[in-house]
Motif scaffolding. Sequence first.
Motif, mmCIF file in Angstrom:
data_model
loop_
_atom_site.group_PDB
_atom_site.id
_atom_site.type_symbol
_atom_site.label_atom_id
_atom_site.label_comp_id
_atom_site.label_asym_id
_atom_site.label_seq_id
_atom_site.Cartn_x
_atom_site.Cartn_y
_atom_site.Cartn_z
ATOM 1 N N SER A 367 0.859 -1.196 0.000
ATOM 2 C CA SER A 367 0.000 0.000 0.000
ATOM 3 C C SER A 367 0.887 1.234 0.000
ATOM 4 O O SER A 367 1.995 1.224 0.541
ATOM 5 N N SER A 369 1.292 5.343 0.884
ATOM 6 C CA SER A 369 0.782 6.471 1.660
ATOM 7 C C SER A 369 1.765 7.631 1.535
ATOM 8 O O SER A 369 2.969 7.422 1.356
ATOM 9 N N TRP A 370 1.250 8.861 1.586
ATOM 10 C CA TRP A 370 2.076 10.075 1.418
ATOM 11 C C TRP A 370 2.109 10.849 2.734
ATOM 12 O O TRP A 370 1.151 10.875 3.505
ATOM 13 N N PRO A 376 1.313 12.968 7.958
ATOM 14 C CA PRO A 376 0.422 12.388 6.945
ATOM 15 C C PRO A 376 -0.256 13.498 6.163
ATOM 16 O O PRO A 376 -0.700 14.510 6.711
ATOM 17 N N ASP A 391 -0.740 6.932 -6.137
ATOM 18 C CA ASP A 391 0.727 6.932 -6.040
ATOM 19 C C ASP A 391 1.352 8.159 -6.687
ATOM 20 O O ASP A 391 2.567 8.216 -6.873
ATOM 21 N N CYS A 408 7.078 9.196 0.669
ATOM 22 C CA CYS A 408 6.247 8.113 0.149
ATOM 23 C C CYS A 408 6.581 6.854 0.930
ATOM 24 O O CYS A 408 7.751 6.480 1.037
ATOM 25 N N ASN A 409 5.533 6.173 1.464
ATOM 26 C CA ASN A 409 5.719 4.946 2.239
ATOM 27 C C ASN A 409 4.973 3.822 1.522
ATOM 28 O O ASN A 409 3.771 3.915 1.315
ATOM 29 N N TYR A 416 8.749 -2.430 4.540
ATOM 30 C CA TYR A 416 8.281 -1.146 4.002
ATOM 31 C C TYR A 416 9.454 -0.449 3.317
ATOM 32 O O TYR A 416 10.631 -0.774 3.519
#
Length: 1165
Positions: A367, A369-370, A376, A391, A408-409, A416
């Motif tokens: 997944s 996430s930004w 976050p 993305d 970006c994660n 991760y």
Amino acid sequence: MMKKMSIPTSKTSLVLFLCQIISALDVPLDSKLLEELSQPPTITQQSPKDYIVDPRENIVIQCEAKGKPPPSFSWTRNGTHFEIDKDAQVTMKPNSGTLVINIMNGGKAEAYEGVYQCTARNERGAAISNNIVIRPSRSPLWTKEKLEPNHVREGDSLVLHCRPPVGLPPPIIFWMDNAFQRLPQSERVSQGLNGDLYFSNVQPEDTREDYICYARFNHTQTIQQKQPISVKVFSTKPVTERQPVLLTPTGSTSTKVELRGNVLLLECIAAGLPTPVIRWIKEGGELPANRTFFENFKKTLKIIDVSEADSGNYKCIARNTLGSVHHVISVTVKAAPYWLTAPRNLVLSPGEDGTLICRANGNPKPSISWLANGVPIAIAPEDPSRKVDGDTIIFSHVQERSSAVYQCNASNEYGYLLANAFVNVLAEPPRILTPANKLYQVIADSPALLDCAYFGSPKPEIEWFKGVKGSILRGNEYVFHDNGTLEIPVAQKNSAGTYTCVARNELGKVQNEVHLEIKDPTMIIKQPEYKVIQRYGHVSFECIIKHDSTLLPTVTWLKDNDELPDDERFLVGKDNLTIMNVTDKDDGTYTCIVNTTLDSVSASAVLTVVAQPNPPFDLELTGQLERSIDLSWIPGDENNSPITNFVIEYEDALHEPGVWHYQTEVPGTQTTVQLKLSPYVNYSFRVIAVNKIGRSQPSEPSEQYLTKSASPDENPANVQGIGSEPDNLVITWEPLKGFQSNGPGLQYKVSWRQKDVDDEWTSVIVANVSKYIVSGTPTFVPYEVKVQALNDLGYAPEPSEVIGHSGEDLPMVAPGNVQVHVINSTLAKVHWDPVPLKTVRGHLQGYKVYYWKVQSLSRRSRRHVEKKILTFRGNKTFGMLPGLEPYSSYKLNVRVVNGKGEGPASPDKAFNTPEGVPSSPSFLKITNPTLDSLTLEWGSPTHPNGVLISYTLKFQPINNTHELGPLVEIRIPANESSLILKNLNYSTRYKFYFNAQTAVGSGSQITEEAVTIMDEAMASRQVDIATQGWFIGLMCAVALLILILLIVCFIRRNKGGKYPVKEKEDAHADPEIQPMKEDDGTFGEYSDAEDHKPLKKGSRTPSDRTVKKEDSDDSLVDYGEGVNGQFNEDGSFIGQYSGKKEKEPAEGNESSEAPSPVNAMNSFV
């Protein structure tokens, strides 16, 4: 000043600062520019995510970042802010975010376990590090346990468990004994991946009490030891064999999960007797090539860098002679997240658009996430220019306040990924980063890349001009790169000059000049050539170059693309490489590389070193029979020259130890041969290889092979019967060589009988010798002779007979009816009747004629008798006697000759030779020259060869042009020895020819030349002048000046001299002061300077006018051209003469002055 820079044509690509697509800017890595531009933080260094530390040392957690202005740092621990200032054991390095936790001064590592994260922040944003998990390493002790001895039956399987303590990280396991020696492992005994020691079957030698398992903990550098395990193996007879059984893994199937990129290890260990062999396959596919390895005696399958494609079923099969067993391992390859597209920093101008893209993959799919500045993005401050789309983050019409750092994660259950990427919005006027007046140098016909590194925001436009007032460059002959670089694909000489780069945007304009020079290419005009050289020879490679005069070339030689050996035999010259005493290791490719600062060229040549072959080896004897054997061998290295043939030699250790004989030879393609053998020989063989260079050293000898004995195959050769005395017969032969004897006890049976007589053979057996003497034989009678070899096993085949003769004796009678026929004065023919063959008493070899001169008929004087001998071979009855002297009395006799010697002589036979022509007179001497006469004296011929009847004198004048006048002939009685010739012309050269005659004819002639004088009064005057000169020289000292003047005037008047008197006197004596010789009244000779030239034709006489016969045939002129006259010790002149050149007159006086007595005398000499 121009800054010089070279562009190597082999590296046409420069570091091009290309602008990022989608209207983004790249900030060039220019230190000065970076110091001036604002930039959000960027993490440059951090500790690993899983950080295991040594609990005995300080903990250092790294976090380094850059930015403008320099960022500040903060940390979180386990998700909350870490108050660094409140913990005395924790410090942060100056100008850095790196933490140092002081464990060595009282801190405990366990207290600082946790998850740490670093944040670097400045006015343009914040970047964060990965989550760094800190765990101290552990190396616990083994738990105490009581280990019972293992009693195992021979052939059974056994597992010794290690069960090491759980450490962090896991320890490395190995088994040793009490002496700290590793226990040997094999297909039967090996260590498993879990550290246990597996025995597929035990053997009695496995009994021991010190099986010790060790665990090594690398982080703490400690080794823990398990208590020793005892194994006792008891034997039972017979040992029962067992089919394979898997010890690990158990069951028929199992599963295995491995992560992408890791190393996959699969293990199968089986028990059984005999020891099973393990084989691996992949069901439905092949094991991956280049990534598959087998370890631990094929019990472990290792696949490196696994990917999802390596998932599947892997089967291990254990097999021995009794059966097999298998196990299937189902492998699933999962994947922690990995980048497909990591986000990249964006540098934008106000009002521009851009995107950040973050794409990753994994299994399961991760997944995305930004975060913005570590927060976050959902709860981050609002930015109207930013829009998040999965993305991707899309930026539209950004402003300077839009600058930030985005994270970006990408994560799944296996891990991760975290990436920082900043958006930096800048408004900057154009800057050109390339130094001003930079000089570029390129090779003609190569690309030229002129750099114009620039920066500006918005992105500047770039234009190029040539020359100070040149127009903008356009067209297909130029390539304009996005980073500002101007490329001239094919630079010519006219491309040289000054180029101007102009960068402009809405905030300004800037320009820069660079300069381009075009150089001639470097060329190798004479390349090294292929060489074939014999070992220990010398070889030279040439490398002659041509280059631009402004470039300094360097020449480097390589061997097989590596540096030349560090060997003094390699001599590198200006234009060549020489190798002395070439050896085999010098074989290879030699490359000449010429480098300048702009280009590089090379040329190569191969050196082949040839030598005689290495000796063959591994000689083997097979197929042994009584009379043959097969020999095979392995050829040695042919040393780059093909082997043409092999030479096989043998040694007979029984008869001739240490002596090698030629046996045979075979072509170079053949490595086996069948050899013929002789009986009773202890053979050893060796092989020599031959190529065009020469012969190899002999191989090592083969094993010995002794053949059985047999009777001889052959008899002695060259049997002869020749008597040495009149009453014996000597029988000789060539003995058999050792290997020809075929057995022990070699002897010879010698047999003989008189030919043509009914006699029985007489035989004797003799030892191994080469002759036998039969005594009491008649003189010179024929015998039949034969010699037969025999040994302890029997006789050789019946020998052939040869005819011999008993000994010879001297002939009994002399030839009769000797007759002589005189053919001419020097040749006679002699005849005789042959003697009866019975009286020869031997082999007739011929006849000898003895002859000698008794006396000369002309002189009647006897002399010492010297007999001469002529031999006439065979049964001849006549012969010629050459070389006789004319008009002489001779005697001769004839004798017959056989092998023993000469028989009696025939009665002497006398004969006379007729007259012949005489030899030349012994001398001819010319004296008393006058105005019109000359006196001639001569000696009679040394060899008159008959009765002299007269002499003949011929003479003729020779004029100044060397022409001969009319010939006059005079006949002189034989009893005369002198003659005065009168009525001759004065001052004239004459040539004389003189010979003697017998009734047969004229003999050879002798020649001479002489000159009549000019005037007797003048000659007398000359004597007076000479006397007056001596008187003046002695008496008139008071008139010295007058005397000198008179002498100078006189010399100049008479000699025409043009050089000082002293020099002329040193060269010749003055003719006016030469006295007459007291012995014969002739004038002393003097040669004027003008007459130093040798006579080209004719001859000159010595001072006594005497010429001997021998001299007339061998003149000084024959020994060297143009020999100048020399003086004897008594002052007489040694002139040049020749008895051969009779038709050409000698040189005369070529002076233009009137004739004078002095000149006449000069001509005379």
